[in-house]
Write an enzyme that holds these catalytic residues in place. Structure first.
Site, short mmCIF file in Angstrom:
data_model
loop_
_atom_site.label_atom_id
_atom_site.label_comp_id
_atom_site.label_asym_id
_atom_site.label_seq_id
_atom_site.Cartn_x
_atom_site.Cartn_y
_atom_site.Cartn_z
N ASP A 37 21.66 -81.55 62.47
CA ASP A 37 23.11 -81.78 62.53
C ASP A 37 23.83 -81.27 61.28
OD1 ASP A 37 22.06 -83.63 60.85
OD2 ASP A 37 23.09 -85.35 61.72
N HIS A 240 15.57 -55.97 49.98
CA HIS A 240 16.35 -57.20 50.19
C HIS A 240 15.53 -58.44 49.81
CE1 HIS A 240 19.37 -55.13 53.12
NE2 HIS A 240 19.60 -54.85 51.85
N ASP A 257 21.02 -57.59 42.35
CA ASP A 257 22.02 -57.08 43.28
C ASP A 257 22.78 -58.29 43.77
OD1 ASP A 257 23.50 -56.09 45.41
OD2 ASP A 257 21.85 -54.90 46.26
N ASP A 268 29.94 -55.96 45.30
CA ASP A 268 28.55 -55.57 45.59
C ASP A 268 28.08 -54.72 44.42
OD1 ASP A 268 26.12 -54.97 46.69
OD2 ASP A 268 26.91 -53.73 48.32
N HIS A 347 16.97 -45.53 51.27
CA HIS A 347 18.23 -46.01 51.84
C HIS A 347 19.34 -45.00 51.54
CE1 HIS A 347 19.65 -47.32 47.83
NE2 HIS A 347 18.46 -47.86 47.64
N HIS A 351 28.12 -47.32 51.27
CA HIS A 351 28.69 -47.95 52.47
C HIS A 351 30.10 -48.40 52.11
CE1 HIS A 351 27.93 -51.94 50.64
NE2 HIS A 351 26.74 -51.48 50.33
N HIS A 358 29.03 -54.79 54.02
CA HIS A 358 28.90 -53.49 54.68
C HIS A 358 30.10 -53.41 55.61
CE1 HIS A 358 24.30 -53.92 53.94
NE2 HIS A 358 24.95 -53.50 52.87
N GLU A 381 25.17 -46.35 45.20
CA GLU A 381 24.01 -47.16 44.83
C GLU A 381 22.66 -46.47 45.03
OE1 GLU A 381 23.18 -50.43 47.57
OE2 GLU A 381 25.07 -50.05 48.58
N TYR A 385 12.22 -46.54 43.92
CA TYR A 385 11.32 -47.67 44.10
C TYR A 385 9.91 -47.12 44.28
CZ TYR A 385 16.01 -49.01 45.52
OH TYR A 385 17.38 -49.17 45.57
N ARG A 403 17.73 -49.83 40.82
CA ARG A 403 18.94 -49.46 41.57
C ARG A 403 20.13 -49.71 40.65
NH1 ARG A 403 18.01 -51.89 45.84
NH2 ARG A 403 19.15 -53.86 45.73
N GLU A 405 24.32 -49.88 41.15
CA GLU A 405 25.33 -49.89 42.20
C GLU A 405 26.70 -50.24 41.64
OE1 GLU A 405 24.75 -52.92 45.27
OE2 GLU A 405 25.99 -51.75 46.65
#
Ligand code: GLY
Ligand code: MN
Ligand code: MN
Length: 436
Positions: A37, A240, A257, A268, A347, A351, A358, A381, A385, A403, A405
């Site tokens: 709940d 991610h 990130d 972002d 990647h 974006h 996104h 970005e 890797y 990375r 960005e």
């Protein structure tokens, strides 16, 4: 949140002026159950929010240009008992007065009223969303109206995607929207800089995640725009990664990130820096490649340039760097042609950014990438890797993930980096780490 009601009225006017004659229906996001709940924090559907500023669940917005009531809101009615438990509702009067609806009704009346509103509309605008039960209701409604048309000669001939009009509007940010994005990004920049200052060997990733998210809330953001990624060592090679539960060691890099949401708009930002004071030679070598690629990509941003120009510019520099350091062999063209670089960069570079991280808006028009234009906001970005188990490279490179960005507004004559406040050169990062 943008509070000026005239802004929402103007958005509705602009949207309705682009519609074919007909009726558009926008449904509130459903409440999502977290467990038993307990619900997830509620977040309104961005199309409905963009058009109305109305943030409560169980609402439906109906736009019918050229009719007596162009803007109708169906909302949860006032309810003393429920408001004691769950908070104040705008109610039907609030929908009219505060949200400027031409007509407003309790949501319970939607089933009875909506058919009459749609019955004679030449076109129905509706996009299936996350409220699956409501999607079905709309299909049933369309089927009913279609049967009716056989007798009455009037009624929707089809269902159109309102996003083809609305998402084009959302893609181009107004001055108020740029202001909200700047605010979200300033908060995120402060959080990244604090993280860069406070990180120490021996701390756990979640301690830095807590600092980042704390800064978002402390500065009035609604929280992270997406789960904050705080990835040290090999974890940085997981795009991610959100477990954020590893103990950080001297010698690791830390990739963060994370972006605040403020007023319904998202930041972002990604930075990668040493957990100790300095980059190792190999870390620095790859970091300089990613940074050069990111700067090359940013330099391409200006009106009339293709959306994928930053990606192409970044890719050239990344591939050259991979070859220079022996992670790839052969020529740049061959590596791009064969996509062998994808072992290390899998990647895209950009974006759209806005109410969604996104964000909406098409990337292709006809058979090519669309051109950038003033008011668009995009991320830049690139990253590298090196898989921890990558046997084609020297062991010293393995497990390095980087990375960088930034968020960039397309202006009349170029691109403005909105997230420039966070250090990103090796010298600036090492200076901050050493000083800290
Ligand atoms: N944080 C998600 C992204 O960078 O696209
Ligand atoms: Mn990101
Ligand atoms: Mn991004």
């Amino acid at each position: 949140m943008i509070h000026d009601r005239a802004i929402y009225a103007e958005r509705r006017r602009a949207f309705m002026s682009k519609m074919e004659r007909g009726v558009a229906v926008f449904r509130a996001a459903p409440v999502a159950v977290r467990s038993h709940d307990v619900d997830y924090p509620y977040r309104q559907d961005n199309d409905l929010l963009y058009l109305t500023g109305f943030a409560e669940p169980e609402a439906t917005c109906v736009l019918a240009p050229g009719t007596e009531f162009p803007f109708t809101l169906f909302v949860r009615p006032r309810d003393k008992e429920k408001e004691i438990w769950n908070g104040i509702r705008a109610g039907v009067d609030g929908a009219r007065q505060a949200y400027r609806a031409d007509a407003a009704y309790p949501i319970e009346e939607l089933a009875e009223r909506l058919p009459k509103m749609v019955e004679h509309a030449p076109v129905l605008y509706f996009a299936p969303g996350r409220d699956v039960a409501f999607n079905q209701r709309m299909m049933d409604l369309f089927a009913w109206a279609r049967d009716n048309r056989a007798r009455s000669g009037a009624g929707p001939r089809g269902v159109l995607d309102p996003g083809t009009l609305l998402h084009e509007m959302r893609l181009f940010k107004s001055a108020e929207e740029v202001g909200a994005l700047e605010r979200a990004i300033a908060i995120a920049a402060e959080a990244h800089t604090a993280a860069m200052r406070e990180t120490r060997p021996g701390l756990f990733e979640y301690e830095i995640e807590a600092l980042v998210d704390y800064t978002f809330r402390r500065r009035g953001g609604s929280g992270p725009a997406y789960p904050s990624i705080v990835a040290s060592g090999h974890n940085a090679t997981i795009l991610h990664y959100v477990e954020n539960d590893r103990r950080m060691d001297d010698g690791d890099l830390l990739l963060i990130d994370a972006g605040a949401e403020w007023g319904g708009y998202c930041a972002d930002i990604t930075r990668t820096f040493p957990v100790g004071r300095k980059f190792s030679d190999r870390q620095r070598a790859l970091y300089e490649v990613v940074l050069a690629s990111q700067e090359a990509a940013i330099a391409t941003v200006k009106p009339d340039v293709a959306f994928d120009a930053p990606h192409k510019a970044a890719l050239d520099v990344l591939v050259d760097g991979l070859i220079e350091h022996g992670l790839l062999t052969g020529t740049r063209d061959a590596a791009i042609e064969s996509a062998s670089y994808r072992t290390f960069f899998m990647h895209r570079t950009s974006h759209w950014l806005g109410m969604d991280v996104h964000d909406v808006g098409v990337y292709h028009v006809g058979d090519g990438p669309r051109a950038l234009a003033p008011g668009m906001v995009l991320t830049i970005e690139p990253g590298l890797y090196v898989p921890p188990d990558c046997e084609t490279v020297d062991a010293g490179w393995r497990g390095i993930g980087i990375r960088i960005e930034d968020d960039v507004l397309v202006t009349e004559d170029g691109g403005r980096v909105l997230s420039a406040a966070v250090p990103k050169t090796v010298a600036a990062i090492e200076a901050l780490r050493t000083e800290a």
